[in-house]
Design a protein around this motif. Structure first.
Motif, mmCIF file in Angstrom:
data_model
loop_
_atom_site.group_PDB
_atom_site.id
_atom_site.type_symbol
_atom_site.label_atom_id
_atom_site.label_comp_id
_atom_site.label_asym_id
_atom_site.label_seq_id
_atom_site.Cartn_x
_atom_site.Cartn_y
_atom_site.Cartn_z
ATOM 1 N N ASN A 170 0.843 -1.190 0.000
ATOM 2 C CA ASN A 170 0.000 0.000 0.000
ATOM 3 C C ASN A 170 0.883 1.247 0.000
ATOM 4 O OD1 ASN A 170 0.795 0.350 2.681
ATOM 5 N ND2 ASN A 170 -1.216 -0.105 3.544
ATOM 6 N N ILE A 171 0.306 2.416 0.245
ATOM 7 C CA ILE A 171 1.015 3.676 0.041
ATOM 8 C C ILE A 171 1.382 4.319 1.373
ATOM 9 C CG2 ILE A 171 0.822 6.002 -0.936
ATOM 10 C CD1 ILE A 171 -0.951 4.867 -3.080
ATOM 11 N N TYR A 172 2.667 4.587 1.548
ATOM 12 C CA TYR A 172 3.120 5.318 2.732
ATOM 13 C C TYR A 172 2.931 6.823 2.505
ATOM 14 C CZ TYR A 172 7.398 6.115 -0.020
ATOM 15 O OH TYR A 172 8.282 6.479 -1.014
ATOM 16 N N ASN A 173 2.928 7.571 3.590
ATOM 17 C CA ASN A 173 2.854 9.036 3.487
ATOM 18 C C ASN A 173 4.235 9.538 3.065
ATOM 19 O OD1 ASN A 173 2.662 11.855 3.910
ATOM 20 N ND2 ASN A 173 1.165 11.571 5.545
ATOM 21 N N PRO A 174 4.353 10.135 1.864
ATOM 22 C CA PRO A 174 5.675 10.507 1.367
ATOM 23 C C PRO A 174 6.152 11.876 1.831
ATOM 24 C CG PRO A 174 4.058 10.976 -0.318
ATOM 25 C CD PRO A 174 3.298 10.384 0.850
ATOM 26 N N PHE A 175 5.317 12.601 2.577
ATOM 27 C CA PHE A 175 5.638 13.981 2.944
ATOM 28 C C PHE A 175 6.171 14.059 4.375
ATOM 29 C CE2 PHE A 175 2.145 14.173 -0.173
ATOM 30 C CZ PHE A 175 2.818 14.838 -1.203
ATOM 31 N N GLN A 176 7.202 14.872 4.549
ATOM 32 C CA GLN A 176 7.772 15.065 5.875
ATOM 33 C C GLN A 176 6.719 15.633 6.821
ATOM 34 O OE1 GLN A 176 10.785 13.996 6.746
ATOM 35 N NE2 GLN A 176 11.410 13.405 4.677
ATOM 36 N N VAL A 177 6.886 15.373 8.105
ATOM 37 C CA VAL A 177 5.871 15.731 9.097
ATOM 38 C C VAL A 177 5.590 17.232 9.116
ATOM 39 C CG1 VAL A 177 5.344 15.723 11.573
ATOM 40 C CG2 VAL A 177 6.363 13.704 10.509
ATOM 41 N N ASN A 178 6.603 18.054 8.829
ATOM 42 C CA ASN A 178 6.402 19.502 8.852
ATOM 43 C C ASN A 178 5.842 20.061 7.544
ATOM 44 O OD1 ASN A 178 8.648 19.164 7.270
ATOM 45 N ND2 ASN A 178 9.990 20.530 8.436
ATOM 46 N N ASP A 227 12.322 15.030 -0.981
ATOM 47 C CA ASP A 227 12.027 13.991 -1.970
ATOM 48 C C ASP A 227 10.819 13.218 -1.444
ATOM 49 O OD1 ASP A 227 12.148 12.070 -3.983
ATOM 50 O OD2 ASP A 227 14.312 11.778 -3.805
ATOM 51 N N ILE A 228 10.354 12.255 -2.223
ATOM 52 C CA ILE A 228 9.240 11.418 -1.783
ATOM 53 C C ILE A 228 9.617 9.941 -1.777
ATOM 54 C CG2 ILE A 228 7.442 13.024 -2.526
ATOM 55 C CD1 ILE A 228 7.196 11.385 -5.104
ATOM 56 N N HIS A 229 10.852 9.637 -2.141
ATOM 57 C CA HIS A 229 11.287 8.239 -2.264
ATOM 58 C C HIS A 229 11.939 7.748 -0.980
ATOM 59 C CE1 HIS A 229 11.128 9.655 -6.510
ATOM 60 N NE2 HIS A 229 10.554 8.469 -6.652
ATOM 61 N N PRO A 230 11.895 6.447 -0.748
ATOM 62 C CA PRO A 230 12.473 5.899 0.479
ATOM 63 C C PRO A 230 13.994 6.039 0.530
ATOM 64 C CG PRO A 230 10.912 4.353 -0.486
ATOM 65 C CD PRO A 230 11.158 5.414 -1.509
ATOM 66 N N THR A 231 14.488 6.243 1.730
ATOM 67 C CA THR A 231 15.927 6.158 1.987
ATOM 68 C C THR A 231 16.340 4.687 1.997
ATOM 69 O OG1 THR A 231 15.520 6.027 4.364
ATOM 70 C CG2 THR A 231 15.853 8.237 3.436
ATOM 71 N N ALA A 232 17.649 4.452 2.156
ATOM 72 C CA ALA A 232 18.117 3.072 2.301
ATOM 73 C C ALA A 232 17.458 2.409 3.504
ATOM 74 C CB ALA A 232 19.640 3.046 2.428
ATOM 75 N N ALA A 233 17.295 3.171 4.589
ATOM 76 C CA ALA A 233 16.615 2.634 5.776
ATOM 77 C C ALA A 233 15.150 2.341 5.481
ATOM 78 C CB ALA A 233 16.732 3.621 6.937
ATOM 79 N N GLY A 234 14.521 3.198 4.689
ATOM 80 C CA GLY A 234 13.134 2.962 4.291
ATOM 81 C C GLY A 234 12.990 1.690 3.484
ATOM 82 N N HIS A 235 13.957 1.436 2.607
ATOM 83 C CA HIS A 235 13.894 0.205 1.804
ATOM 84 C C HIS A 235 14.083 -1.037 2.676
ATOM 85 C CE1 HIS A 235 13.314 1.289 -2.405
ATOM 86 N NE2 HIS A 235 13.928 2.425 -2.108
ATOM 87 N N LYS A 236 14.872 -0.913 3.730
ATOM 88 C CA LYS A 236 15.014 -2.049 4.645
ATOM 89 C C LYS A 236 13.680 -2.360 5.317
ATOM 90 C CE LYS A 236 19.945 -1.423 5.637
ATOM 91 N NZ LYS A 236 20.949 -1.083 6.670
ATOM 92 N N VAL A 237 12.943 -1.319 5.651
ATOM 93 C CA VAL A 237 11.619 -1.521 6.242
ATOM 94 C C VAL A 237 10.677 -2.170 5.225
ATOM 95 C CG1 VAL A 237 9.591 -0.335 7.147
ATOM 96 C CG2 VAL A 237 11.865 0.352 7.903
ATOM 97 N N LEU A 238 10.687 -1.678 3.980
ATOM 98 C CA LEU A 238 9.830 -2.264 2.947
ATOM 99 C C LEU A 238 10.193 -3.727 2.700
ATOM 100 C CD1 LEU A 238 9.682 0.690 0.361
ATOM 101 C CD2 LEU A 238 7.960 0.051 2.078
ATOM 102 N N ALA A 239 11.471 -4.042 2.760
ATOM 103 C CA ALA A 239 11.887 -5.448 2.607
ATOM 104 C C ALA A 239 11.388 -6.284 3.775
ATOM 105 C CB ALA A 239 13.408 -5.526 2.505
#
Length: 253
Positions: A170-178, A227-239
């Motif tokens: 599904n879709i994560y929120n791509p926008f920073q909290v601020n 940006d709106i794309h995952p960081t390396a840490a974000g990709h680890k979570v998606l994996a």
């Protein structure tokens, strides 16, 4: 974050055992060797902006991480900029995509983010800065979108070619909290992601990977700044949630 922590612990525990037993082989009649993971979607599975030139899918994007941890061959067919119509057309007409799916042992699908970003931008442009009008336009455009019809057709097209387990992200929120759009996205993404869950439930051997809950409000860590794309840490979570979804699928078979 408790659920995510448990997922990561479970993944690390599975890796420490040495063999990816959760990915028990299902013979689809196409030879021997490692099973194959086919990743379909947009710039997220591609791993956009993880490398400097984006000339090819990033090895540390989540499909590659899943493949490494589960000892699979990966065919990353993510295409930056694609919307649901692009992927559906490819599955219907492009022999590279059709053959890859036919020979897949596992499939991930991550598509729809660009559709919703386009809807968001259109509503914002048409609202003229009026917040109430913006939210009304956004709700109307989402209700009249064909995105979920397209995703249903994508799942049907995949299922017509393989009985491989499918994980639908599904879709994560791509926008920073601020970012003001973070709050707006949080108003609508739960409704949107409920439809993703409904689609996963409607098809055999399709499991949901809940990127929205996994990322939560941790965009500072999991989404590239400005940006709106995952960081390396974000990709680890998606994996990690992808592996959990595949394991869940096998537990129930």
């Amino acid at each position: 974050m408790n659920k995510l922590f448990k997922v990561i612990v479970a993944v690390l525990l599975a890796l420490s055992l040495g063999t990816p037993t959760a990915f028990a082989h299902q013979d689809h009649g196409h030879g021997h060797g490692k099973d194959s993971l086919v990743a379909l979607g947009d710039s997220i599975p591609f791993g956009y902006n993880l490398t400097t030139n984006n000339s090819s899918p990033a090895k540390n994007a989540f499909p590659g991480l899943i493949a490494d941890e589960a000892d699979l061959r990966v065919r990353n067919l993510g295409v930056p900029g694609w919307q649901t119509t692009d992927l559906l057309t490819a599955l219907e007409t492009n022999q590279k995509f059709r053959q890859a799916v036919r020979h897949a042992d596992y499939v991930t699908v991550n598509i729809g983010s660009n559709d919703f970003l386009e809807i968001l931008r259109a509503a914002n442009a048409e609202s003229g800065g009026n917040q109430q009008k913006f939210q009304e336009l956004l709700a109307f455009k989402l209700a009249n979108s064909d995105v979920f019809d397209n995703i249903a057709a994508i799942l049907e097209e995949i299922r017509s070619r393989t009985d491989a387990p499918i994980v639908l992200y599904n879709i994560y929120n791509p926008f920073q909290v601020n970012d003001p759009l973070h709050r707006v996205s949080d108003l609508f993404l739960p409704q949107i992601n409920a439809k993703f869950a409904g689609l996963a439930d409607a098809y055999d051997d399709v499991e949901l990977a809940d990127a929205y809950s996994a990322f939560g409000n941790n965009q500072a860590k999991y989404v590239i700044p400005r940006d709106i794309h995952p960081t390396a840490a974000g990709h680890k979570v998606l994996a990690a949630i992808g592996i959990e979804a595949f394991c869940f699928d096998f537990v129930h078979n």
